[in-house]
Each structure stands twice: as C-alpha cells, then as structure tokens.
Design an enzyme around this catalytic site. Structure first.
Site, PDB file in Angstrom:
ATOM      1  N   LEU A 115      31.932  70.273 108.786  1.00 17.75           N
ATOM      2  CA  LEU A 115      31.940  70.886 107.456  1.00 17.75           C
ATOM      3  C   LEU A 115      30.743  71.822 107.270  1.00 17.75           C
ATOM      4  O   LEU A 115      30.076  71.820 106.231  1.00 17.75           O
ATOM      5  CB  LEU A 115      31.946  69.820 106.349  1.00 17.75           C
ATOM      6  CG  LEU A 115      33.167  68.900 106.305  1.00 17.75           C
ATOM      7  CD1 LEU A 115      33.022  67.856 105.204  1.00 17.75           C
ATOM      8  CD2 LEU A 115      34.447  69.693 106.107  1.00 17.75           C
ATOM      9  N   CYS A 116      30.469  72.616 108.306  1.00 15.86           N
ATOM     10  CA  CYS A 116      29.350  73.564 108.226  1.00 15.86           C
ATOM     11  C   CYS A 116      29.776  74.934 108.752  1.00 15.86           C
ATOM     12  O   CYS A 116      29.018  75.590 109.467  1.00 15.86           O
ATOM     13  CB  CYS A 116      28.136  73.043 108.983  1.00 15.86           C
ATOM     14  SG  CYS A 116      28.462  72.498 110.663  1.00 15.86           S
ATOM     15  N   GLY A 117      31.001  75.335 108.427  1.00 18.38           N
ATOM     16  CA  GLY A 117      31.474  76.659 108.821  1.00 18.38           C
ATOM     17  C   GLY A 117      31.601  76.786 110.324  1.00 18.38           C
ATOM     18  O   GLY A 117      32.044  75.878 111.020  1.00 18.38           O
TER      19      GLY A 117
ATOM     20  N   SER B  72      24.245  76.668 106.968  1.00 19.46           N
ATOM     21  CA  SER B  72      25.669  76.931 107.173  1.00 19.46           C
ATOM     22  C   SER B  72      26.529  76.004 106.329  1.00 19.46           C
ATOM     23  O   SER B  72      27.540  76.422 105.759  1.00 19.46           O
ATOM     24  CB  SER B  72      26.009  76.771 108.658  1.00 19.46           C
ATOM     25  OG  SER B  72      27.366  77.071 108.896  1.00 19.46           O
TER      26      SER B  72
END
Length: 313
Positions: A90-92, A271
């Site tokens: 869940l950090c791009g 991110s």
C-alpha cells in the site's frame, strides 16, 4: 453508476469505510515521515565525511604499498547485491520500482558473464524473490519498523564475511534514495571495495530539505536549502594507516548500510502517504458519484410511485 437503492447504499457505506482507513493510513505515514526524514538528513553528513576520510586513508595505504583486504580491487567474477525493499505494501510503486531495478541489474551482470547473489532486506522483496526462485539468495532479512544500527550490523557482518572470504569480488547495495516527499529514486552504490566513486557519493551539491508541518489545521510542506561544503584535509598518521583503515571499515559498512535503510524507509513512508492521499481523494469522488446515483434512483422511484397513485385515482 447503476444499481438498486439497497446496493447503492451498501456501496456508499463500503466507500466511506475505505476512505476512513486510507485517511488514517495517510495520517500515520505523515506522522512517521518527519522522524524518518530527520534521520536521513542528520545521517548524511557523517556518512559522507567518513567515506571521504576512508578514501584519503586508503590512498595513503596504496602509496605505502600496504595491503588492506577490504579495499583490495581484484578481478570481478561474482557480485553480491544487497536489495532493500519495503516491509509493507500500500505504498504505490515503491516496491515495484526497486525490484525492477534489481531485476535490471541482475540481468546486466549476467549479460556481462558475471555471477551474482542477493541479500534481500524487507518482507516484500523476500516474498518476491522466494516466488521467483531463479536468483541465488544468500539470506532473507526482515527489518524493524524503524531502521537501527543493530539491523545494519547484521547485514554488514554478512557482507564483510562474503568479501573477505573472496566468495564475492564486489558488493553493491540497491536502495531507494529519498529526494523529497513527492519523489524518490532507486539507486545503486558500491560498498566494497572502497573506491573513488563510493567516496564521491551520488548526492547533489544542493540538498533541498522538505519538512511536513501544519498550517490552519491542514498539512503543509515547507522547503529549505542547505549548501554542502567539502574541505580537503591533510592527514598525519601517528599509527599505521592500515590499522586505522581496519578499525574504520566496519564503521563505514554499518553507516552506509544504515543510511541506505533510512533512505528507503523515508521513501516508503512518503510513497505510502502519497498513495493513501490519492486513494482518499478517489474514495471521496466515488462516494460523491454514488450519492448522486442513489439520489437519482430514489427520486425516480418516488416519481413512479406518485404516478401510480395518480393513475389509480
């Protein structure tokens, strides 16, 4: 957007719950990133100065024909890659970018006829390399929530062992360099043997610092510039330069690896904050569209009921 009233209501509630989660994750990442950024900024001067000192000492050792195992440059047959990835998702595109960089570097080394092995740091990289199964992996290491010197020392000990035993001829570390809250770049740095390229580093002359703060109850970003100065010193050694270098090399390895872990950690948080901010905005837009569709469907149903009553009358 189509669907019945009940279905639309359920979708609106689902989007609301998702928006709450993404908003919370964004705030958590924003709260953590200040500490991570301060660690990166405060650690850079020490790491860079230490490398410059080591390079000067190493040059003195070369001029005196003193052999130091950790700085010995030999024919490269095998390269060890330390790949630093994230601990969570869940950090791009943070994890995808560094893993693509690692794949590209592995392919480049194999294309040059060199063998390579990998030391994977981070849960996401570990799971990816386990699934891939085509690369020799020396060790899988999972990090803590915040990088520490103890964690860096575990990696440094293994790197030291591989290089001194001549199992590998060069050690490189792949990490994500923290540029700003909005930008980060995958980078490759040679750890061993110590060289002029490693001493020079890959930082710009002007370091622009981004700090997260609050204004009128909202998140805001302020920037400040810091001009780095480089002073060349003339050293006089009271002890044998080789002894000094042997004492400083473990500190060098620990500091460089810790710096890479801190840079990657700050990049991961930045991110994630950006990804969760985008997800929150998208959830708000979707909720608005679903609400409009729900109101239209409800109005249409009410109009149909009124027409039926009028027709019956």
């Amino acid at each position: 957007v189509r669907g019945g009233l009940r279905e639309l209501r359920e979708r609106i509630e689902t989007v609301k719950n998702t928006q709450k989660v993404t908003e919370a994750m964004k705030l958590v990442a924003a709260a953590k990133i200040r500490r991570a950024q301060e660690a990166v900024v405060s650690g850079r001067p020490f790491a860079e100065t230490l490398v410059d000192v080591l390079h000067d000492v190493n040059e003195q050792c070369k001029s005196d024909d003193v052999e130091v195992p950790l700085t010995a440059i030999r024919a490269v047959k095998k390269v060890a890659l330390v790949v630093v990835s994230g601990e969570r998702g869940l950090c791009g595109g943070f994890n995808a970018a560094i893993l693509r960089k690692a794949e590209s570097r592995i392919a480049e080394l194999k294309g040059s006829g060199l063998d390579c092995s990998v030391i994977s740091v981070g849960r996401k990289g570990n799971s990816y390399l386990r699934r891939r199964g085509k690369v020799e992996v020396e060790n899988f290491i999972e990090g803590d929530d915040f990088p520490t010197s103890k964690e860096a020392q575990v990696i440094a000990d293994q790197v030291f062992s591989l290089f001194v035993s001549e199992e590998v001829d060069r050690v490189e570390i792949l990490y994500t360099k923290f540029v700003s809250l909005m930008s980060s770049d995958p980078a490759i740095q040679t750890l061993l043997p110590l060289s002029k390229a490693a001493a020079a580093g890959d930082d710009d002359d002007d370091d622009e610092i981004f700090r997260l703060t609050s204004r009128e109850g909202k998140l805001a970003v302020v920037t400040s510039g810091k001009k780095k100065t480089m002073a060349r010193m003339n050293y006089e050694f009271e002890q044998d330069p080789a002894l000094i270098l042997d004492a400083l090399m473990p500190l060098y390895l620990n500091s460089q690896i810790l710096r890479a872990l801190q840079e990657s950690h700050a990049s991961e948080l930045a991110s994630r904050m950006n990804a969760m901010s985008s997800a929150t905005s998208n959830a708000a837009e979707l909720k608005k569209s679903l609400s409009v569709a729900y109101n239209r469907e409800r109005q249409s149903k009410i109009t149909s009921e009124i027409l039926e009553i009028v027709a019956g009358a």
